[in-house]
Design an enzyme around this catalytic site. Sequence first.
Site, mmCIF file in Angstrom:
data_model
loop_
_atom_site.group_PDB
_atom_site.id
_atom_site.type_symbol
_atom_site.label_atom_id
_atom_site.label_comp_id
_atom_site.label_asym_id
_atom_site.label_seq_id
_atom_site.Cartn_x
_atom_site.Cartn_y
_atom_site.Cartn_z
ATOM 1 C CG HIS A 193 -0.383 0.003 2.423
ATOM 2 N ND1 HIS A 193 0.561 -0.813 3.016
ATOM 3 C CD2 HIS A 193 -0.632 0.989 3.613
ATOM 4 C CE1 HIS A 193 0.489 -0.695 4.334
ATOM 5 N NE2 HIS A 193 0.056 0.723 4.569
ATOM 6 C CD GLU A 240 2.386 -0.390 7.825
ATOM 7 O OE1 GLU A 240 1.982 0.943 8.540
ATOM 8 O OE2 GLU A 240 1.684 -1.206 7.562
HETATM 9 FE FE LIG Z 1 0.306 0.917 9.608
#
Ligand SMILES: [Fe+2]
Length: 279
Positions: A193, A240
Amino acid sequence: MANIVAGVATSHVPAVGAAIDNKRTEEPYWQPVFKGYEPSKKWIAEVKPDVVILVYNDHASAFSLELIPTFALGCAAEFPPADEGWGPRPVPTVQGQPELAWHIAQSLILDEFDITIVNKMEVDHGLTVPMSLMFGEVAEWPVKVIPLAVNVVQYPPPTGNRCFQLGKAIRRAVESFPQELKVVIFGTGGMSHQLQGPRAGLINKEFDARFLDRLVSDPQGLSKLPHVEYLREAGSEGVEMVMWLIMRGALDERVDEVYRFYHVPASNTAVGHIILQNT
Ligand SMILES: [Fe+2]
């Protein structure tokens, strides 16, 4: 002794928390996402861990740019939900496990991982959304939680290899704790993302699938993936996923894949989820 029996990786999309809190889980857009976590809830209710070590990143809730710990271990007795601008999520306060957390802190630092010790911290969606997805809507969380906040917000985040090695060190720490405790470790964030810039909305299903495959069967090789590859292939927030390698490092070299779930879209993020168990 204490033992890490399994690892869970899951996205921690904030909109998922909002969907739960605003009773929208049965809406057609959200229904498939939550359906995907039903087997996971059953699984964890059967495993019944005493403690979850929850690897996540803070999103400028507990730490601002004034203070950026690379690895911050929560040693407090409790961690209230943070107010991220809409009031704190209506979820229970997380109960810590200070004895084990301090033991892990000591073991890690003597093992030459110089983590930050945190004795007061509010926890944001990065931690509470995975809790909601795995344990549902409850009056009290059924486990103690040791938060491990990783900086993946401000460059430079730790490398995948550092995260993988930290996972191994966490395992050594847990296994040297004398009390009998069943521990499950969560790695959260991802999957692909990007939230801003010209590539906002980027999703890369092929990269995500390959990442999941390699997380199971080639974590060592995966841990060598450079940051730039995450950024290019999985978007600026895709980095992440290095946090998933902390979880993976804490498990056996060979693991059983208990469950996998992948869904697009959820907000502007690919939701990915996997459960791995030591054989
Ligand atoms: Fe996050």
